[in-house]
Design a protein around this motif. Sequence first.
Motif, short mmCIF file in Angstrom:
data_model
loop_
_atom_site.label_atom_id
_atom_site.label_comp_id
_atom_site.label_asym_id
_atom_site.label_seq_id
_atom_site.Cartn_x
_atom_site.Cartn_y
_atom_site.Cartn_z
N GLY A 144 24.57 11.58 25.95
CA GLY A 144 24.80 11.87 27.36
C GLY A 144 24.70 13.36 27.60
N GLY A 145 24.55 13.73 28.86
CA GLY A 145 24.46 15.14 29.23
C GLY A 145 25.38 15.47 30.38
N SER A 146 26.02 16.65 30.33
CA SER A 146 26.89 17.06 31.42
C SER A 146 26.10 17.43 32.67
N ALA A 147 24.83 17.82 32.49
CA ALA A 147 23.92 18.12 33.61
C ALA A 147 22.53 17.69 33.17
N PRO A 148 22.21 16.38 33.22
CA PRO A 148 20.97 15.86 32.64
C PRO A 148 19.71 16.55 33.18
N GLY A 149 18.77 16.79 32.28
CA GLY A 149 17.51 17.40 32.66
C GLY A 149 16.50 16.39 33.17
N HIS A 150 15.27 16.87 33.40
CA HIS A 150 14.22 16.01 33.93
C HIS A 150 13.56 15.15 32.88
N GLY A 151 13.57 15.61 31.63
CA GLY A 151 12.90 14.88 30.56
C GLY A 151 13.17 15.58 29.24
N ILE A 152 12.81 14.93 28.14
CA ILE A 152 12.99 15.55 26.83
C ILE A 152 12.08 16.76 26.72
N HIS A 153 12.61 17.87 26.22
CA HIS A 153 11.81 19.09 26.10
C HIS A 153 10.60 18.84 25.19
N PRO A 154 9.38 19.16 25.63
CA PRO A 154 8.19 18.92 24.81
C PRO A 154 8.26 19.51 23.40
N PRO A 155 8.76 20.75 23.21
CA PRO A 155 8.84 21.26 21.84
C PRO A 155 9.78 20.43 20.96
N VAL A 156 10.80 19.82 21.56
CA VAL A 156 11.70 18.93 20.82
C VAL A 156 10.96 17.67 20.40
N ALA A 177 22.15 26.43 18.89
CA ALA A 177 21.37 27.08 19.94
C ALA A 177 20.66 26.04 20.82
N ASP A 178 20.47 26.38 22.08
CA ASP A 178 19.80 25.50 23.03
C ASP A 178 18.28 25.62 22.88
N PRO A 179 17.57 24.52 22.64
CA PRO A 179 16.12 24.60 22.48
C PRO A 179 15.35 24.63 23.79
N ALA A 180 16.05 24.65 24.91
CA ALA A 180 15.38 24.52 26.22
C ALA A 180 14.25 25.53 26.42
N HIS A 181 14.48 26.77 26.03
CA HIS A 181 13.46 27.81 26.24
C HIS A 181 13.03 28.45 24.93
N ALA A 182 13.23 27.71 23.84
CA ALA A 182 12.88 28.24 22.52
C ALA A 182 11.42 27.94 22.18
N ASP A 183 10.84 28.77 21.32
CA ASP A 183 9.48 28.49 20.87
C ASP A 183 9.51 27.47 19.75
N ALA A 184 8.34 27.06 19.29
CA ALA A 184 8.25 25.97 18.32
C ALA A 184 8.98 26.29 17.02
N ASP A 185 8.86 27.53 16.54
CA ASP A 185 9.53 27.89 15.29
C ASP A 185 11.04 27.82 15.44
N ALA A 186 11.55 28.28 16.58
CA ALA A 186 12.99 28.25 16.81
C ALA A 186 13.50 26.82 16.92
N VAL A 187 12.72 25.95 17.55
CA VAL A 187 13.12 24.55 17.68
C VAL A 187 13.17 23.88 16.31
N THR A 188 12.25 24.25 15.43
CA THR A 188 12.27 23.71 14.07
C THR A 188 13.56 24.11 13.35
N VAL A 189 13.98 25.36 13.52
CA VAL A 189 15.23 25.82 12.92
C VAL A 189 16.41 25.05 13.48
N ILE A 190 16.41 24.84 14.80
CA ILE A 190 17.48 24.08 15.44
C ILE A 190 17.50 22.64 14.92
N ARG A 191 16.32 22.03 14.84
CA ARG A 191 16.23 20.66 14.32
C ARG A 191 16.80 20.56 12.92
N ASP A 192 16.45 21.51 12.06
CA ASP A 192 16.92 21.47 10.68
C ASP A 192 18.44 21.70 10.59
N ASP A 193 18.96 22.53 11.47
CA ASP A 193 20.41 22.74 11.53
C ASP A 193 21.11 21.44 11.92
#
Length: 214
Positions: A111-123, A176-192
């Motif tokens: 669930g989300g406290s303020a749901p977005g429009h869709g799953i972030h593409p980099p995610v 960290a929030d992946p909303a405005h992160a680049d692909a490398d940062a999202v990978t780090v977030i995913r692995d965390d």
Amino acid sequence: MTDPTPTAHLRRIADKLAYDYDACFSTDEVLAMLHDSYDQLAASASVTAFLPVLAERLTRERLDARAQVEGKLAKRVPEVLFVCVQNAGRSQMAAALARHYAGSQLHIRTGGSAPGHGIHPPVVQAMKEIGLSMDQEFPKPLTDEVVRAADVVVTMGCGDECPYVPGRRYEDWPIADPAHADADAVTVIRDDIDRRVRSLLADLLPGFHPAPGT
């Protein structure tokens, strides 16, 4: 909702849901929850073509959760709820990984406290790289029923927006929030998140020791 097309569609969905849940809830209760689910999704959705279908899916989750809370539906496995702000990144990644690792040993909701429009593409891309599809996922509002039905609530960045229910296990993951992160940062977030999910499941499920990347 003034457009008769979704209203008629929702009425057909409501009839189906009322039949499926007739042992637990009245038709009026089902209809009210369906319309509430639709309205909450419509408030954040950028594309409305599939809203009735998504509203049905959300309503089923909420009805199941409420039935569990009220003792009308048996809880067969522990319930874990992952929560972030938009339900479009962190919580969705955590849920996908938990489902992948735990299978039928846990039931996972998000669930989300303020749901977005869709799953972030980099995610979506980062999860695809490890063989997990996000195609069927969508941001959902955080509702009282799913919080009360959860045995474990994991929050990620939503602070006090998640209601507190006594007797539940709460964990806050500083990720960290992946909303405005680049692909490398999202990978780090995913692995965390992956490491944290595996640690959580090892704690919840005796004998659970997945190898990294499995």
